[in-house]
Scaffold this motif. Structure first.
Motif, PDB file in Angstrom:
ATOM      1  N   TYR A  66       0.977  -1.182  -0.077  1.00 12.22           N
ATOM      2  CA  TYR A  66       0.028   0.113  -0.031  1.00 12.22           C
ATOM      3  C   TYR A  66       1.141   1.136  -0.033  1.00 12.22           C
ATOM      4  CZ  TYR A  66      -4.416  -2.536   1.198  1.00 12.22           C
ATOM      5  OH  TYR A  66      -5.330  -3.359   1.004  1.00 12.22           O
ATOM      6  N   GLY A  98       3.376  -3.900   7.908  1.00  6.44           N
ATOM      7  CA  GLY A  98       4.672  -3.727   8.440  1.00  6.44           C
ATOM      8  C   GLY A  98       4.609  -2.101   9.178  1.00  6.44           C
ATOM      9  N   TYR A 125     -13.167  -2.996   9.111  1.00  8.18           N
ATOM     10  CA  TYR A 125     -11.997  -2.928   9.837  1.00  8.18           C
ATOM     11  C   TYR A 125     -11.622  -1.511  10.558  1.00  8.18           C
ATOM     12  CZ  TYR A 125     -11.051  -6.673   6.809  1.00  8.18           C
ATOM     13  OH  TYR A 125     -11.334  -7.805   6.139  1.00  8.18           O
ATOM     14  N   TYR A 159      -8.400   0.709  12.166  1.00  6.00           N
ATOM     15  CA  TYR A 159      -6.971   0.669  12.461  1.00  6.00           C
ATOM     16  C   TYR A 159      -6.541   1.873  13.184  1.00  6.00           C
ATOM     17  CZ  TYR A 159      -6.241  -3.217   8.939  1.00  6.00           C
ATOM     18  OH  TYR A 159      -6.356  -4.246   8.218  1.00  6.00           O
ATOM     19  N   GLN A 180      -3.302   4.331  12.977  1.00  2.21           N
ATOM     20  CA  GLN A 180      -1.791   4.544  12.532  1.00  2.21           C
ATOM     21  C   GLN A 180      -0.973   5.425  13.330  1.00  2.21           C
ATOM     22  OE1 GLN A 180      -1.937   6.391   8.660  1.00  2.21           O
ATOM     23  NE2 GLN A 180       0.221   5.645   8.000  1.00  2.21           N
ATOM     24  N   GLY A 197       5.681   5.803  12.628  1.00  2.00           N
ATOM     25  CA  GLY A 197       6.777   4.729  12.604  1.00  2.00           C
ATOM     26  C   GLY A 197       6.394   3.673  13.084  1.00  2.00           C
ATOM     27  N   ARG A 198       5.205   3.464  13.160  1.00  2.00           N
ATOM     28  CA  ARG A 198       4.720   1.978  13.977  1.00  2.00           C
ATOM     29  C   ARG A 198       3.585   1.365  13.010  1.00  2.00           C
ATOM     30  NH1 ARG A 198       3.105   2.970  20.076  1.00  2.00           N
ATOM     31  NH2 ARG A 198       2.926   0.658  19.900  1.00  2.00           N
ATOM     32  N   GLY A 199       3.345   1.902  11.739  1.00  2.66           N
ATOM     33  CA  GLY A 199       2.332   1.089  10.855  1.00  2.66           C
ATOM     34  C   GLY A 199       0.939   1.298  11.497  1.00  2.66           C
ATOM     35  N   LEU A 200       0.407   0.386  10.560  1.00  6.51           N
ATOM     36  CA  LEU A 200      -1.154   0.261  11.065  1.00  6.51           C
ATOM     37  C   LEU A 200      -1.251  -0.913  12.298  1.00  6.51           C
ATOM     38  CD1 LEU A 200      -1.147   1.549   8.012  1.00  6.51           C
ATOM     39  CD2 LEU A 200      -3.279   1.091   7.908  1.00  6.51           C
ATOM     40  N   LEU A 238      -4.087  -3.023  13.806  1.00  5.19           N
ATOM     41  CA  LEU A 238      -5.661  -3.641  13.776  1.00  5.19           C
ATOM     42  C   LEU A 238      -6.386  -3.477  15.283  1.00  5.19           C
ATOM     43  CD1 LEU A 238      -8.068  -4.479  11.737  1.00  5.19           C
ATOM     44  CD2 LEU A 238      -7.310  -6.769  12.309  1.00  5.19           C
ATOM     45  N   GLU A 288      -8.929  -7.015  18.400  1.00  5.72           N
ATOM     46  CA  GLU A 288      -7.675  -7.602  18.407  1.00  5.72           C
ATOM     47  C   GLU A 288      -6.615  -7.184  19.412  1.00  5.72           C
ATOM     48  OE1 GLU A 288      -5.927  -9.340  15.485  1.00  5.72           O
ATOM     49  OE2 GLU A 288      -8.189  -9.691  15.732  1.00  5.72           O
ATOM     50  N   PHE A 316      -4.162   8.578  14.547  1.00  6.77           N
ATOM     51  CA  PHE A 316      -4.938   8.671  13.217  1.00  6.77           C
ATOM     52  C   PHE A 316      -5.500   7.345  12.928  1.00  6.77           C
ATOM     53  CE2 PHE A 316      -5.870  10.645   9.649  1.00  6.77           C
ATOM     54  CZ  PHE A 316      -5.633   9.888   8.359  1.00  6.77           C
ATOM     55  N   LEU A 350      -8.017   4.887  11.005  1.00  7.64           N
ATOM     56  CA  LEU A 350      -8.583   4.583   9.873  1.00  7.64           C
ATOM     57  C   LEU A 350      -9.719   3.495   9.657  1.00  7.64           C
ATOM     58  CD1 LEU A 350      -5.120   4.570   7.868  1.00  7.64           C
ATOM     59  CD2 LEU A 350      -6.937   5.879   7.395  1.00  7.64           C
ATOM     60  N   GLN A 399      -8.108  -4.427   0.937  1.00  8.57           N
ATOM     61  CA  GLN A 399      -8.771  -3.803   1.734  1.00  8.57           C
ATOM     62  C   GLN A 399      -8.809  -2.457   1.269  1.00  8.57           C
ATOM     63  OE1 GLN A 399      -7.705  -3.941   5.939  1.00  8.57           O
ATOM     64  NE2 GLN A 399      -7.912  -6.197   5.919  1.00  8.57           N
ATOM     65  N   PHE A 418      -9.344   1.776   2.140  1.00 10.83           N
ATOM     66  CA  PHE A 418      -9.206   2.641   3.301  1.00 10.83           C
ATOM     67  C   PHE A 418     -10.095   4.063   3.026  1.00 10.83           C
ATOM     68  CE2 PHE A 418      -6.362   0.196   6.154  1.00 10.83           C
ATOM     69  CZ  PHE A 418      -5.768  -0.687   5.296  1.00 10.83           C
ATOM     70  N   GLY A 419     -10.435   4.458   4.241  1.00 12.57           N
ATOM     71  CA  GLY A 419     -10.949   5.689   4.248  1.00 12.57           C
ATOM     72  C   GLY A 419      -9.948   6.711   4.554  1.00 12.57           C
ATOM     73  N   PRO A 420     -10.407   7.978   4.602  1.00 12.45           N
ATOM     74  CA  PRO A 420      -9.544   9.064   4.925  1.00 12.45           C
ATOM     75  C   PRO A 420      -8.907   9.355   5.993  1.00 12.45           C
ATOM     76  CG  PRO A 420     -11.701   9.985   4.498  1.00 12.45           C
ATOM     77  CD  PRO A 420     -12.024   8.326   4.190  1.00 12.45           C
TER      78      PRO A 420
END
Lengths: 115, 113
Positions: free
Chosen positions: A36, A106, B34, B36, B38, B41-44, B46, B59, B88, B90, B102, B104-106
């Motif tokens: 992505y 990731g 879903y 998430y 964000q 530096g730590r990604g997404l 869930l 989760e 943030f 998502l 998947q 994703f929304g804004p």
């Protein structure tokens, strides 16, 4: 637990340089793989995906990725980057099969392309 | 075509206040949904997913909860926000019959003060 590792936190390249972003995952079974991209101020959007078949996958905007099962890797490549490729890139893995579709992401790699 | 909406886009709330973030999807039926978070530096990460109305899986244990009152509506809530809830958020949808990837929304930028 399954995990996804992206080797580089921040990559800085000049325009026309070649790009390779590393991605490794830890799950040993069948997987679906994704990259992505999130451009500044925009939605997260799908760049490319691998479900089965040819392990070399072509995506949008000249990107491609190669699934190497023996290395548990799905590296993203582009032969010549442009300034507009500046974005954050996320590798993600979904365990194959079923309808649930949970993704493990990731931590992302920021790409900065200098004009 | 399918679209996904999230609101509000940004939100500033004091510690201890309640939270409700809404996500709606158009153009698809019976999607998986879903939430998430964000972090830089730590990604997404869930937080919740849902395979149908009233079906929520968590989760990670936390201060947040999710609900799915309608097929294409997914709500993220909290009774009392903590500073650590800033981030943030998502929302995403997928549909097994449409490739299972998947979308994703804004996102919603939440700042807890």
């Amino acid at each position: 637990a399954q995990s996804v590792s992206q080797h580089n936190h921040h990559v800085i390249l000049s325009e026309a340089a070649s790009l390779e972003l590393g991605c490794n995952y830890s799950y040993g079974g069948t997987v679906n793989l994704f990259w992505y991209v999130q451009y500044p101020g925009q939605h997260l959007q799908l760049l490319l995906k691998y479900f089965s078949g040819d392990p070399l996958v072509k995506g949008i905007k000249g990107f491609e990725a190669e699934f190497i099962k023996s290395k548990f890797s799905f590296n993203l490549r582009k032969p010549s980057v442009q300034w507009s490729d500046t974005a954050e890139y996320f590798c993600a893995v979904m365990r194959g099969g079923g309808s649930q579709g949970n993704l493990i992401f990731g931590k992302g790699t920021k790409l900065s392309v200098k004009p | 075509s399918q679209t996904i909406h999230q609101w509000p886009a940004t939100l500033v709330q004091p510690v201890g206040s309640p939270l409700s973030l809404e996500c709606t999807v158009e153009g698809t039926s019976n999607p998986n949904l879903y939430w998430y978070r964000q972090a830089a530096g730590r990604g997404l990460q869930l937080l919740f997913y849902s395979v149908g109305i009233g079906q929520i899986s968590s989760e990670v244990p936390q201060n947040l909860s999710a609900s799915r009152p309608q097929d294409r509506q997914f709500i993220l809530s909290s009774k009392k926000l903590l500073l650590s809830d800033s981030g943030f958020y998502l929302c995403a949808w997928s549909n097994y019959n449409e490739g299972n990837e998947q979308y994703f929304g804004p996102g919603t930028r939440l700042t807890v003060t």
